[in-house]
Design an enzyme around this catalytic site. Structure first.
Site, PDB file in Angstrom:
ATOM      1  CE  LYS A  79       7.890  22.303 -26.314  1.00 34.65           C
ATOM      2  NZ  LYS A  79       6.978  23.063 -27.176  1.00 34.65           N
ATOM      3  CG  HIS A  86       5.895  22.576 -21.705  1.00 33.04           C
ATOM      4  ND1 HIS A  86       4.791  22.751 -22.502  1.00 33.04           N
ATOM      5  CD2 HIS A  86       6.677  23.653 -21.930  1.00 33.04           C
ATOM      6  CE1 HIS A  86       4.900  23.890 -23.177  1.00 33.04           C
ATOM      7  NE2 HIS A  86       6.045  24.450 -22.850  1.00 33.04           N
TER       8      HIS A  86
HETATM    9  P1  NAD Z   1      10.467  33.829 -30.955  1.00 31.72           P
HETATM   10  O1  NAD Z   1      11.712  34.253 -30.267  1.00 31.72           O
HETATM   11  O2  NAD Z   1      10.507  32.777 -31.984  1.00 31.72           O
HETATM   12  O3  NAD Z   1       9.804  35.164 -31.531  1.00 31.72           O
HETATM   13  C1  NAD Z   1       8.610  35.113 -32.247  1.00 31.72           C
HETATM   14  C2  NAD Z   1       8.154  36.523 -32.573  1.00 31.72           C
HETATM   15  O4  NAD Z   1       9.204  37.248 -33.177  1.00 31.72           O
HETATM   16  C3  NAD Z   1       7.014  36.531 -33.574  1.00 31.72           C
HETATM   17  O5  NAD Z   1       5.780  36.430 -32.934  1.00 31.72           O
HETATM   18  C4  NAD Z   1       7.206  37.847 -34.274  1.00 31.72           C
HETATM   19  O6  NAD Z   1       6.635  38.880 -33.502  1.00 31.72           O
HETATM   20  C5  NAD Z   1       8.708  38.019 -34.249  1.00 31.72           C
HETATM   21  N1  NAD Z   1       9.389  37.580 -35.483  1.00 31.72           N
HETATM   22  C6  NAD Z   1       9.551  36.300 -35.922  1.00 31.72           C
HETATM   23  N2  NAD Z   1      10.281  36.284 -37.038  1.00 31.72           N
HETATM   24  C7  NAD Z   1      10.583  37.576 -37.331  1.00 31.72           C
HETATM   25  C8  NAD Z   1      11.326  38.183 -38.357  1.00 31.72           C
HETATM   26  N3  NAD Z   1      11.910  37.474 -39.318  1.00 31.72           N
HETATM   27  N4  NAD Z   1      11.437  39.539 -38.335  1.00 31.72           N
HETATM   28  C9  NAD Z   1      10.869  40.265 -37.360  1.00 31.72           C
HETATM   29  N5  NAD Z   1      10.173  39.742 -36.352  1.00 31.72           N
HETATM   30  C10 NAD Z   1      10.027  38.398 -36.330  1.00 31.72           C
HETATM   31  O7  NAD Z   1       9.422  33.496 -29.773  1.00 31.72           O
HETATM   32  P2  NAD Z   1       8.552  32.298 -29.258  1.00 31.72           P
HETATM   33  O8  NAD Z   1       7.367  32.045 -30.093  1.00 31.72           O
HETATM   34  O9  NAD Z   1       8.345  32.587 -27.816  1.00 31.72           O
HETATM   35  O10 NAD Z   1       9.515  31.021 -29.325  1.00 31.72           O
HETATM   36  C11 NAD Z   1       9.576  30.151 -30.426  1.00 31.72           C
HETATM   37  C12 NAD Z   1       9.006  28.799 -30.090  1.00 31.72           C
HETATM   38  O11 NAD Z   1       9.645  28.237 -28.950  1.00 31.72           O
HETATM   39  C13 NAD Z   1       7.530  28.830 -29.665  1.00 31.72           C
HETATM   40  O12 NAD Z   1       6.658  29.046 -30.743  1.00 31.72           O
HETATM   41  C14 NAD Z   1       7.398  27.487 -29.024  1.00 31.72           C
HETATM   42  O13 NAD Z   1       7.311  26.489 -30.010  1.00 31.72           O
HETATM   43  C15 NAD Z   1       8.728  27.390 -28.267  1.00 31.72           C
HETATM   44  N6  NAD Z   1       8.608  27.827 -26.865  1.00 31.72           N
HETATM   45  C16 NAD Z   1       8.792  26.889 -25.893  1.00 31.72           C
HETATM   46  C17 NAD Z   1       8.704  27.245 -24.559  1.00 31.72           C
HETATM   47  C18 NAD Z   1       8.943  26.202 -23.519  1.00 31.72           C
HETATM   48  O14 NAD Z   1       8.685  26.452 -22.327  1.00 31.72           O
HETATM   49  N7  NAD Z   1       9.413  25.031 -23.867  1.00 31.72           N
HETATM   50  C19 NAD Z   1       8.428  28.569 -24.179  1.00 31.72           C
HETATM   51  C20 NAD Z   1       8.261  29.517 -25.194  1.00 31.72           C
HETATM   52  C21 NAD Z   1       8.370  29.133 -26.513  1.00 31.72           C
END
Ligand code: NAD
Length: 290
Positions: free
Chosen positions: A91, A124
């Site tokens: 992005k 983004h």
């Molecule tokens: P997510 O909702 O994927 O949560 C991730 C967190 O949840 C982990 O760090 C861990 O603490 C927990 N987790 C993950 N799997 C688990 C499981 N099986 N059991 C228990 N806990 C668990 O949050 P995220 O990272 O914010 O979002 C995912 C992806 O989305 C990001 O890595 C990124 O690639 C994308 N993203 C994009 C934007 C955007 O503005 N476009 C913003 C935020 C995130």
């Protein structure tokens, strides 16, 4: 609103894992579930992405902002997996908006990833106060016509910014990646995306692992299926038609999060999860950021 109809449903094997694919409005396909790497430091990204690829993930979601395109690229290169089997998203950051800036930003991302093309390049955030997203999009259209991004899309676009983008440019984005989880289910934005023929991709699909994963309703549904709350939440996204990109650096959770293609939530369970919506974001307001 019922589930978003998908152009295509295909279940395939990725190594040992099952994976469903969706077809984008430009004819390309992508895995419906991918691996997000926000907040994974560059020196840990190679290991995390390698674990994900071994578990069967083929779609990786990074960004200039995450500062881990190099580590991600190293994992892709050392995996031995055919480039055609991988689906790589990156992005453009808010300080790279504008036509010329976007062309330079794309070259720099591609270079850090060590790739000849990405599968999907996203704006983004719309950053409406800069009022540059239409020009930025024209640069993405050019990058797409040159084959250096197979598909182009947006992230965090609102009804207003998406309507304007579609009205003023030639190529409709393939998807809009937005904050979406059971506590913030984004019915209006999902409907707006569907109206324009875009898929909805959910970021923070697990609510960043906070209170959501302890929710009693979700826990009860999980117990009924012999699945974790994270798996129930991911299944809900898939059945709604969302593309989903959960993040974890813990190998057991990385494997758990892809193991969601062997059970199905009932219509009643889908409704009960849909009713958990609280209408509040975890992340920034797209009208304000950038
Ligand atoms: P997510 O909702 O994927 O949560 C991730 C967190 O949840 C982990 O760090 C861990 O603490 C927990 N987790 C993950 N799997 C688990 C499981 N099986 N059991 C228990 N806990 C668990 O949050 P995220 O990272 O914010 O979002 C995912 C992806 O989305 C990001 O890595 C990124 O690639 C994308 N993203 C994009 C934007 C955007 O503005 N476009 C913003 C935020 C995130």
């Amino acid at each position: 609103m019922g589930p978003t109809p998908l152009a295509h449903h295909r279940i395939r094997h990725h190594g040992k894992a099952l994976m469903q694919h969706v077809t984008l409005n430009d004819g390309h396909t992508m895995p419906q579930l991918g691996f997000g790497v926000w907040q994974v430091p560059d020196d840990e990204a190679q290991a995390a992405v390698t674990t994900a690829l071994e578990a069967g993930y083929r779609s990786i979601d990074t960004a200039k902002l995450y500062q881990n395109e190099r580590g991600t690229g190293r994992a892709l290169a050392s995996s031995g997996i055919d480039r055609e089997e991988l689906f790589v998203t990156t992005k453009l950051w808010n300080d790279e908006q504008g036509y010329d800036n976007a062309l330079k930003a794309f070259d720099a991302s591609l270079d850090r990833l060590g790739l000849d093309y990405v599968d999907l390049y996203l704006i983004h955030w719309p950053a409406p106060k800069q009022d540059a997203y239409v020009d930025t999009w024209k640069a993405l259209e050019r990058i797409r016509s040159e084959g250096r991004a197979r598909s182009i899309g947006v992230s965090n676009f609102t009804v207003q910014t998406l309507d304007r983008l579609v009205a003023e440019t030639d190529v409709v984005p393939v998807l809009n990646q937005i904050e979406l989880h059971p506590y913030f289910s984004q019915e209006t934005m999902r409907a707006a995306n569907a109206r324009h023929g875009l898929l909805t991709e959910a970021w923070s699909p697990l609510g960043q692992g906070g209170e959501l994963l302890g929710d009693p309703e979700l826990t009860a549904i999980g117990e009924r299926h012999g699945k974790s709350v994270a798996q129930v939440v991911l299944r809900w996204h898939l059945q709604l038609g969302n593309v989903v990109i959960p993040k974890s650096v813990t190998p057991s959770r990385i494997r758990e999060n892809i193991d969601v293609f062997d059970f199905e939530l009932s219509a009643e369970e889908m409704d009960r999860i849909g009713a958990l919506d609280r209408g509040g974001r975890i992340g920034p307001d797209p009208d304000e950021l950038g």
